[in-house]
Design a protein around this motif. Structure first.
Motif, PDB file in Angstrom:
ATOM      1  N   GLY A  32       0.791  -1.221   0.000  1.00 37.08           N
ATOM      2  CA  GLY A  32       0.000   0.000   0.000  1.00 37.08           C
ATOM      3  C   GLY A  32       0.828   1.278   0.000  1.00 37.08           C
ATOM      4  N   ILE A  33       2.084   1.183  -0.394  1.00 32.55           N
ATOM      5  CA  ILE A  33       2.974   2.339  -0.433  1.00 32.55           C
ATOM      6  C   ILE A  33       2.995   2.908  -1.844  1.00 32.55           C
ATOM      7  CG2 ILE A  33       5.348   3.142  -0.079  1.00 32.55           C
ATOM      8  CD1 ILE A  33       3.914   2.152   2.482  1.00 32.55           C
ATOM      9  N   LYS A  34       2.818   4.221  -1.948  1.00 28.92           N
ATOM     10  CA  LYS A  34       2.861   4.899  -3.241  1.00 28.92           C
ATOM     11  C   LYS A  34       4.317   4.981  -3.707  1.00 28.92           C
ATOM     12  CE  LYS A  34       0.253   8.500  -3.669  1.00 28.92           C
ATOM     13  NZ  LYS A  34      -0.281   9.878  -3.610  1.00 28.92           N
ATOM     14  N   VAL A  35       4.534   4.785  -5.003  1.00 33.09           N
ATOM     15  CA  VAL A  35       5.871   4.834  -5.586  1.00 33.09           C
ATOM     16  C   VAL A  35       5.886   5.857  -6.721  1.00 33.09           C
ATOM     17  CG1 VAL A  35       7.658   3.531  -6.814  1.00 33.09           C
ATOM     18  CG2 VAL A  35       6.314   2.411  -5.031  1.00 33.09           C
ATOM     19  N   TRP A  36       6.906   6.725  -6.692  1.00 29.88           N
ATOM     20  CA  TRP A  36       7.141   7.636  -7.811  1.00 29.88           C
ATOM     21  C   TRP A  36       8.408   7.197  -8.501  1.00 29.88           C
ATOM     22  CZ3 TRP A  36       6.838  13.273  -5.566  1.00 29.88           C
ATOM     23  CH2 TRP A  36       5.510  13.571  -5.234  1.00 29.88           C
ATOM     24  N   LEU A  37       8.350   6.974  -9.792  1.00 23.71           N
ATOM     25  CA  LEU A  37       9.543   6.677 -10.575  1.00 23.71           C
ATOM     26  C   LEU A  37       9.896   7.921 -11.369  1.00 23.71           C
ATOM     27  CD1 LEU A  37       8.736   3.058 -11.746  1.00 23.71           C
ATOM     28  CD2 LEU A  37      10.191   3.807  -9.864  1.00 23.71           C
ATOM     29  N   ILE A  38      11.101   8.396 -11.162  1.00 29.41           N
ATOM     30  CA  ILE A  38      11.549   9.651 -11.757  1.00 29.41           C
ATOM     31  C   ILE A  38      12.375   9.356 -13.000  1.00 29.41           C
ATOM     32  CG2 ILE A  38      12.871  11.776 -11.338  1.00 29.41           C
ATOM     33  CD1 ILE A  38      10.316  11.484  -9.590  1.00 29.41           C
ATOM     34  N   ASP A  39      12.042  10.028 -14.097  1.00 27.67           N
ATOM     35  CA  ASP A  39      12.784   9.876 -15.350  1.00 27.67           C
ATOM     36  C   ASP A  39      14.171  10.511 -15.240  1.00 27.67           C
ATOM     37  OD1 ASP A  39      10.804   8.551 -16.896  1.00 27.67           O
ATOM     38  OD2 ASP A  39       9.756  10.468 -17.151  1.00 27.67           O
ATOM     39  N   GLY A  40      15.068  10.071 -16.121  1.00 28.72           N
ATOM     40  CA  GLY A  40      16.394  10.665 -16.210  1.00 28.72           C
ATOM     41  C   GLY A  40      17.452   9.848 -15.487  1.00 28.72           C
ATOM     42  N   ASP A  41      18.625  10.476 -15.354  1.00 31.26           N
ATOM     43  CA  ASP A  41      19.737   9.818 -14.661  1.00 31.26           C
ATOM     44  C   ASP A  41      19.951  10.482 -13.303  1.00 31.26           C
ATOM     45  OD1 ASP A  41      21.078  12.216 -15.119  1.00 31.26           O
ATOM     46  OD2 ASP A  41      22.212  11.443 -16.797  1.00 31.26           O
TER      47      ASP A  41
END
Length: 126
Positions: A32-41
């Protein structure tokens, strides 16, 4: 277990999209944990993450960063309040000092609390 406190529903795990593991993502999502995946390096991570916080209208964040992110936040003057919990029992060198005692980073309005052999130091970054 990790993420079991009263702030669990407000917790967001943030990472680079290119290095995300589907197993790890699934374990966060199933908890139930929200995940943000960030683009780039790595060089683009900080500005892209700040942009995402702005879009989401998040104005304050409590972060438990690793050493590289902590250094980037301090170096770029993005962090303004600092907590350092120093658990002497978890350090291999018993003579090792917390890094705030070596002068990095410098804090004002510092508060230090002792918990047996452990120390919590906190204050505003200068």
């Amino acid at each position: 277990n990790l993420f079991q406190d009263k702030y669990r529903s407000q917790t967001i795990v943030v990472g680079l999209k290119k290095s995300a593991s589907s197993d790890v993502l699934n374990s966060y999502e199933s908890a139930g944990i929200k995940v943000w995946l960030i683009d780039g390096d790595e060089n683009q991570f900080l500005p892209n993450w700040i942009q995402r916080c702005t879009i989401e209208r998040i104005i304050g964040v409590y972060i438990e960063p690793g050493p590289r992110l902590a250094s980037a936040l301090i170096k770029n003057k993005i962090a303004y309040y600092f907590f350092l919990y120093f658990a002497k029992s978890q350090i291999g060198d018993p003579e090792s000092l917390p890094w705030t005692q070596s002068g990095i980073p410098q804090l004002r309005e510092t508060i230090t609390s002792q918990f047996e052999k452990d120390t919590l130091t906190r204050g505003f970054l200068i």
